[in-house]
Motif scaffolding. Structure first.
Motif, short mmCIF file in Angstrom:
data_model
loop_
_atom_site.label_atom_id
_atom_site.label_comp_id
_atom_site.label_asym_id
_atom_site.label_seq_id
_atom_site.Cartn_x
_atom_site.Cartn_y
_atom_site.Cartn_z
N ARG A 191 0.54 -0.97 -0.79
CA ARG A 191 -0.75 -1.18 0.13
C ARG A 191 -2.16 -0.47 -0.37
O ARG A 191 -2.10 0.70 0.30
CB ARG A 191 -0.52 -1.13 1.66
N LEU A 192 -2.77 -1.01 -1.20
CA LEU A 192 -3.94 -0.27 -1.90
C LEU A 192 -5.07 -0.38 -0.90
O LEU A 192 -4.97 -0.92 0.18
CB LEU A 192 -4.29 -1.17 -3.24
N ASP A 193 -5.98 0.35 -1.42
CA ASP A 193 -7.15 0.70 -0.58
C ASP A 193 -7.90 -0.50 -0.14
O ASP A 193 -7.83 -1.76 -0.94
CB ASP A 193 -8.18 1.49 -1.07
N GLU A 194 -8.56 -0.60 1.14
CA GLU A 194 -9.27 -1.78 1.80
C GLU A 194 -10.59 -1.33 1.80
O GLU A 194 -11.04 -0.14 2.08
CB GLU A 194 -8.66 -2.21 2.93
N GLY A 195 -11.45 -2.43 1.83
CA GLY A 195 -13.11 -1.77 1.99
C GLY A 195 -13.92 -2.70 1.16
O GLY A 195 -13.64 -3.72 0.33
N PRO A 230 -10.99 4.50 -5.24
CA PRO A 230 -10.10 3.98 -4.67
C PRO A 230 -8.78 3.74 -5.51
O PRO A 230 -8.69 4.06 -6.82
CB PRO A 230 -10.83 2.62 -4.65
N ALA A 231 -7.61 3.73 -4.83
CA ALA A 231 -6.39 3.72 -5.40
C ALA A 231 -6.30 2.51 -6.62
O ALA A 231 -5.58 2.64 -7.44
CB ALA A 231 -5.35 3.36 -4.53
N GLN A 232 -7.12 1.32 -6.47
CA GLN A 232 -7.25 0.24 -7.34
C GLN A 232 -7.77 0.84 -8.69
O GLN A 232 -7.73 0.07 -9.72
CB GLN A 232 -8.26 -0.93 -6.75
N ARG A 233 -8.43 2.02 -8.85
CA ARG A 233 -9.01 2.49 -10.09
C ARG A 233 -8.35 3.53 -10.72
O ARG A 233 -8.73 4.28 -11.69
CB ARG A 233 -10.49 2.87 -9.70
N LEU A 234 -6.99 4.02 -10.05
CA LEU A 234 -6.29 5.01 -10.80
C LEU A 234 -5.45 4.02 -12.08
O LEU A 234 -5.49 2.97 -12.19
CB LEU A 234 -5.28 5.58 -9.93
N PHE A 235 -4.68 5.21 -12.81
CA PHE A 235 -4.10 4.47 -13.91
C PHE A 235 -2.64 4.70 -13.72
O PHE A 235 -2.10 5.91 -13.59
CB PHE A 235 -4.50 5.24 -15.28
N HIS A 258 -10.06 15.43 -4.82
CA HIS A 258 -10.62 14.04 -4.44
C HIS A 258 -9.83 12.89 -4.45
O HIS A 258 -9.97 11.79 -4.20
CB HIS A 258 -12.07 13.95 -4.96
N VAL A 259 -8.68 13.17 -5.49
CA VAL A 259 -8.00 11.95 -5.74
C VAL A 259 -6.55 11.90 -4.98
O VAL A 259 -5.80 11.02 -5.38
CB VAL A 259 -7.68 11.89 -7.41
N GLY A 260 -6.53 12.99 -4.26
CA GLY A 260 -5.13 13.20 -3.82
C GLY A 260 -4.82 12.01 -2.69
O GLY A 260 -3.63 11.45 -2.61
N ARG A 261 -5.62 11.57 -2.14
CA ARG A 261 -5.67 10.45 -1.24
C ARG A 261 -5.31 9.10 -1.77
O ARG A 261 -4.40 8.58 -1.49
CB ARG A 261 -6.89 10.11 -0.41
N ALA A 262 -6.10 8.84 -2.85
CA ALA A 262 -5.68 7.75 -3.74
C ALA A 262 -4.30 7.85 -4.29
O ALA A 262 -3.70 6.74 -4.22
CB ALA A 262 -6.62 7.65 -4.67
N LEU A 263 -3.89 9.03 -4.75
CA LEU A 263 -2.42 9.00 -5.40
C LEU A 263 -1.47 8.72 -4.28
O LEU A 263 -0.32 7.97 -4.42
CB LEU A 263 -2.09 10.40 -5.68
N SER A 264 -1.56 9.24 -2.74
CA SER A 264 -0.60 8.83 -1.95
C SER A 264 -0.47 7.67 -1.40
O SER A 264 0.54 7.14 -1.16
CB SER A 264 -1.18 9.63 -0.56
N VAL A 265 -1.39 6.66 -1.69
CA VAL A 265 -1.30 5.17 -1.59
C VAL A 265 -0.37 4.66 -2.37
O VAL A 265 0.24 3.68 -2.18
CB VAL A 265 -2.78 4.63 -1.86
N TRP A 266 -0.18 5.14 -3.69
CA TRP A 266 0.84 4.72 -4.52
C TRP A 266 2.46 5.07 -4.09
O TRP A 266 3.14 4.44 -4.93
CB TRP A 266 0.57 5.09 -6.02
N ASN A 267 2.67 5.77 -3.36
CA ASN A 267 4.01 6.15 -2.92
C ASN A 267 4.54 5.04 -2.15
O ASN A 267 4.07 4.39 -1.36
CB ASN A 267 4.00 7.29 -2.03
#
Length: 718
Positions: free
Chosen positions: A514-518, A595-600, A654-663
Motif C-alpha cells: 500500500r504505497l503512498d496516497e496524495g 513518496p514510497a513510489q520514488r524509492l528504488f 527523511h526517507v524512513g517513513r517511505a521505507l516503512s511503506v515497503w514492509n
C-alpha cells in the motif's frame, strides 16, 4: 552537416561524394531551449528560403528551364556511347514503434551490382553478389527497384515499387515540369564531392496543386551548367498508390566523372509502412543505401547485351561466393553510414513547402491497439482487465488514441487518452490524460505485459509494484545532437492498490504494497541516446538520464528530487563470436517528503537476478551487469552467461517513513548489507525471442530463480 563562415556570409558545407524559486527557474531555463530565439524576442521566424527568393520568380524559372534542357541533352554527347560501373549497397528491413522512435533490425541484405548503360537510354544491372541475415522471423520480399540503383534520376516519370507504390510522378526536371511545379531559390552553397568542390543553387520544389501527386523537396543545380548534383525529396500523400505507405524519403547524389558527366555516386531510399486496418504502434521500414564507383567509359558493350530484362542476376552459387569488402551491418553504424535524410529532417523541410496534412493521409476512425496488454491482461491489482481503443489521425500529422476498459478484480473503470502532434522545426508534443491507470513504482519496466499476465496466473507475480494514478502529462521533445531531449510537466492523484486478483481466482499471490496516497505535481527533464538501429548487431552505447522533482509549495503533498541514469554498451563478436554486453544503472532521491513510489526496489529480474523480487529498497541505488552470449545454432539457439552486482542504501531520516511503506506482512524491506551478487546462465530460443535463464544469488538470502522473458525490444507490443 558542417557550417562555416566565409567573408561574413554563411557557407554551408554538405559532406557528400550529416522551492518555488529554483523550480520556476528550472522550468524557464528549460523552456528557453525549446522556444526559438525569434519567438522569445517577439519576432516572426523567417526561414532561409523565405529570405532568399519568391516562388516562380523569373530567375528561378530560368534556372529550372536550364536544368530541364541540360538533363534532356547530356545523353546526346557523341563522345559517350556507353559506360559501366559498380555499385555496393545495403538493404535493411526494420521496425519502429512510431515515428521518431527507436528502430530495430528485422533483416539485413548486402548487394553487389554491375551497372551498364548504352546511348541513348538502355540500361542493365546485374546482381553479382548477395548475402542476407535475419534478426527476427520475416518472409519479406523486396520490389526489384528496392534492390537496384537509380541510373537516370528516375527518368521523366518516377515509378517506385515497380509501379505499385508510386507511379508516374513527374520529375521536376522533365519536359512539362514548369507547368506542373513551383520553384524557389533557397540557397547558394558549396558541396564537397569526391574530388572537388562545386558551387550549387538549392531549388525548392512543390507541385502547383499540393493536394495532387508530385514530389516535394530540393534539387541542387551546378551553378555553371545547371546539371543536377543532388536531389532530396519526399512525395505528397496523393502520390502513394499503396494504402499502407506512410512516406518515402529519397536522396540521390551525383559526382562529376571525367570532368563532364554527372552520374550517380551515392543513393539512399527509405520508406515506411503501417498497418491500416487498425492503429498499432509499429511501422515497417525499408532502407537502402548504395555507393557507385569504378566507372569505365566507352568500353564497347554490345547493344545485344541490353536485350531482355533490365535487371538480371548471376546464379546463386556465384552470388554467395562474392567477397564483400564492407560488413553486413556497416551501414547501420552512424559513424560510417551514409544515410538518407531522416524522416524528421526531411519532414521539417517539406512542411516548410506544403502543409503537413498534404504529406500524410488523413485516416478514418479505427480500432487502436497500442499493445496487446492494453486491451487484455491479468494483474494482481486489477484482476482481469478487458478494454478497447480507438484512434484517428488528423491534419498536420497529429494523432489521438482513446482507451477504456473495466478491471473486474478491483471493480474499476479505467480510461486513458493520448494525442501526439509535431511543430516542425520546434518540437514534438505529447498530451496524455488518464483515470484509474495502474502505475508501477519501479523506475524501469522489468518484464513484458504478456509475461506479467502469465506469471500472475501461474505464480501469483506480475513483476510490478502497482498503485492507482489519475492525472495528465504534457511532454515536449526534440533532437539535440545525437540525443533526444524530453521535458515533461504532470499532475497526478495517487491511490493505494490492493489485491484485486484474489477476488476472481483463489490462489497465492504476492501481496500488494500500500504505497503512498496524495496529489503530486512534478517536472522531469530526460536526455536519451539510442543508436539509430539494431544495437544488437552494430553495438554502441545507449543511455538515458532523468531528473524529476516536485515541490509542495507549488502543488501536491510531496517534496522530492530524483535523478536516475541507465546505460548499456554492446560489443558484438568481441571474443571469438562472443557478444559482450555491459549494463549499469544508478539513482538517488531525496527531499522533505519522499513518496514510497520514488524509492528504488532491488532484487530479482531486471535488477540483480537470484533474489526474491523487490526484497530490498532504498533511496540510493546502483547496479552493474555483464553478459556473454554466443550463437550455438543460428537462429534456433544461443547460450549466455551473466553476472549481476547491485546495492541499495538509505541516507537521511527523511526517507524512513517511505521505507516503512515497503514492509509486507512482517517481512522488512530495506537497504542491502553491502552488494548483492547474482550469476547464472540462459538460453535464447528462435532469434532470442524467448529467453530462459537460471540465476543464483550468492549472499544475503540469495535463491535459485528461474526467469522466462521475451526480448526487450518486443515488450511494447506485448
Amino acid at each position: 552537416m558542417d557550417f562555416e563562415r566565409s567573408g561574413g556570409r554563411r557557407q554551408r558545407r554538405l559532406i557528400g561524394p550529416a522551492a518555488t524559486g529554483p523550480l520556476c527557474l528550472c522550468l524557464a531555463t528549460t523552456l528557453a531551449f525549446f522556444i526559438p530565439a525569434s519567438l522569445a524576442s517577439g519576432q516572426q521566424a523567417t526561414s532561409p528560403a523565405a529570405a532568399a527568393g519568391h516562388w516562380n520568380s523569373p530567375r528561378v524559372r530560368e534556372l529550372a528551364s536550364r536544368a530541364i534542357d541540360r538533363r534532356s541533352s547530356w545523353t546526346g554527347d557523341e563522345e559517350l556511347t556507353d559506360y559501366r560501373g559498380k555499385a555496393r549497397g545495403h538493404i535493411y528491413f526494420l521496425y519502429d514503434l512510431g515515428r521518431s522512435t527507436e528502430r530495430h533490425l528485422v533483416k539485413a541484405d548486402q548487394l553487389a551490382l554491375d551497372l551498364y548503360w548504352h546511348a541513348p537510354d538502355q540500361t542493365r544491372q546485374v546482381i553479382v553478389g548477395r548475402r542476407e541475415q535475419k534478426a527476427l522471423p520475416t518472409n519479406i520480399r523486396y520490389h526489384l527497384d528496392h534492390l537496384t540503383v537509380v541510373m537516370d534520376n528516375f527518368g521523366d516519370m518516377i515509378r517506385l515499387g515497380e509501379g505499385s507504390e508510386v507511379q508516374d510522378a513527374l520529375h521536376p526536371a522533365a519536359p512539362g515540369a514548369l507547368e506542373f511545379y513551383d520553384y524557389r531559390l533557397a540557397d547558394s552553397l558549396t558541396l564537397l564531392l569526391p574530388d572537388r568542390e562545386v558551387r550549387v543553387y538549392k531549388l525548392e520544389v512543390r507541385p502547383h496543386d499540393t493536394g495532387g501527386p508530385g514530389l516535394v523537396g530540393a534539387v541542387y543545380l551546378d551553378q555553371s551548367f545547371a546539371d543536377i548534383v543532388r536531389m532530396d525529396f519526399t512525395f505528397t500523400s496523393a502520390s502513394y498508390l499503396d494504402e499502407t505507405l506512410d512516406y518515402f524519403n529519397i536522396r540521390l547524389e551525383n559526382a562529376l566523372w571525367q570532368g563532364r558527366y554527372w552520374l550517380p555516386y551515392r543513393q539512399g531510399i527509405e520508406l515506411r509502412r503501417e498497418i491500416k486496418a487498425f492503429k498499432f504502434p509499429a511501422g515497417g521500414i525499408i532502407r537502402a543505401e548504395f555507393k557507385i564507383s569504378d566507372y569505365e567509359f566507352n568500353v564497347g558493350t554490345p547493344v545485344a547485351f541490353f536485350r531482355g530484362p533490365s535487371v538480371t542476376s548471376l546464379p546463386a552459387a556465384q552470388r554467395d561466393a562474392f567477397k564483400f569488402e564492407d560488413g553486413l551491418y556497416d551501414a547501420l553504424d552512424p559513424s560510417v553510414a551514409v544515410t538518407p535524410p531522416s524522416m524528421e529532417a526531411i519532414r521539417t523541410e517539406a512542411t516548410r513547402l506544403v502543409a503537413a496534412s498534404q504529406l500524410q493521409r488523413l485516416e478514418r476512425l479505427r480500432f487502436a491497439l497500442p499493445g496487446f496488454s492494453s486491451v487484455l491482461r491479468f494483474r494482481r491489482a486489477e484482476g482481469l482487465y478487458a478494454g478497447a481503443g480507438i484512434g484517428r489521425t488528423f491534419q498536420a500529422g497529429s494523432s489521438t488514441i482513446l482507451l477504456g476498459g473495466y478491471a473486474f478484480g478491483s471493480d474499476r473503470w479505467e480510461a486513458a487518452g493520448q494525442t501526439e502532434l509535431a511543430i516542425p522545426g520546434w518540437f514534438d508534443v505529447r498530451l496524455e490524460g488518464y483515470w484509474n491507470r495502474v502505475a508501477d513504482a519501479a523506475p524501469w519496466a522489468r518484464s513484458s505485459g504478456a509475461i506479467a499476465t502469465l506469471a500472475t496466473l501461474i505464480d501469483g507475480e506480475d513483476y510490478r509494484e502497482p498503485y492507482w494514478s489519475s492525472g495528465g502529462v504534457v511532454t515536449l521533445s526534440r533532437p539535440w545532437g545525437g540525443t533526444r531531449l524530453f521535458l515533461s510537466l504532470a499532475w497526478e492523484d495517487w491511490e493505494a492498490a490492493d489485491l484485486g486478483a484474489a477476488r476472481l481466482i483463489d490462489r497465492a499471490y504476492r501481496d500488494v504494497r500500500r504505497l503512498d496516497e496524495g496529489e503530486v505535481g512534478w517536472l522531469a527533464l530526460e536526455l536519451k541516446r539510442t543508436p539509430e538501429a539494431a544495437v544488437e548487431k552494430v553495438g554502441g552505447l545507449a543511455w538515458s538520464g532523468r531528473v524529476e522533482g516536485a515541490a509542495r509549495t507549488l502543488v501536491g503533498d510531496f517534496d522530492f528530487l530524483r535523478a536516475t541514469l541507465r546505460t548499456e554498451r554492446l560489443w558484438p563478436d568481441l571474443l571469438s563470436r562472443v557478444d559482450v554486453r555491459l549494463s549499469g544503472s544508478a539513482g538517488v532521491v531525496g527531499g522533505g517528503r519522499v513518496p514510497a513510489q520514488r524509492l528504488f526496489p532491488l532484487g530479482g529480474r531486471g535488477t540483480v537476478r537470484g533474489y526474491r523480487y523487490d526484497s530490498f529498497v532504498g533511496n540510493l541505488y546502483g547496479t552493474l551487469g555483464l553478459e556473454l552470449s554466443r550463437e550455438i545454432r543460428y537462429p534456433l539457439l544461443s547460450l549466455k552467461l551473466f553476472g549481476d552486482v547491485g546495492w541499495v542504501g538509505s541516507e537521511g531520516d527523511h526517507v524512513g517513513r517511505a521505507l516503512s511503506v515497503w514492509n509486507l506482512s512482517g517481512s522488512e524491506a530495506g537497504p542491502t548489507r553491502g552488494p548483492l551478487i547474482g550469476a547464472g546462465a540462459g538460453l535464447g530460443i528462435l532469434f532470442d525471442i524467448l529467453q530462459i535463464e537460471l540465476a543464483r544469488g550468492v549472499r544475503q538470502g540469495g535463491i535459485w530463480e528461474l526467469i522466462v522473458r521475451i526480448r526487450p525490444e518486443l515488450w511494447e507490443w506485448l
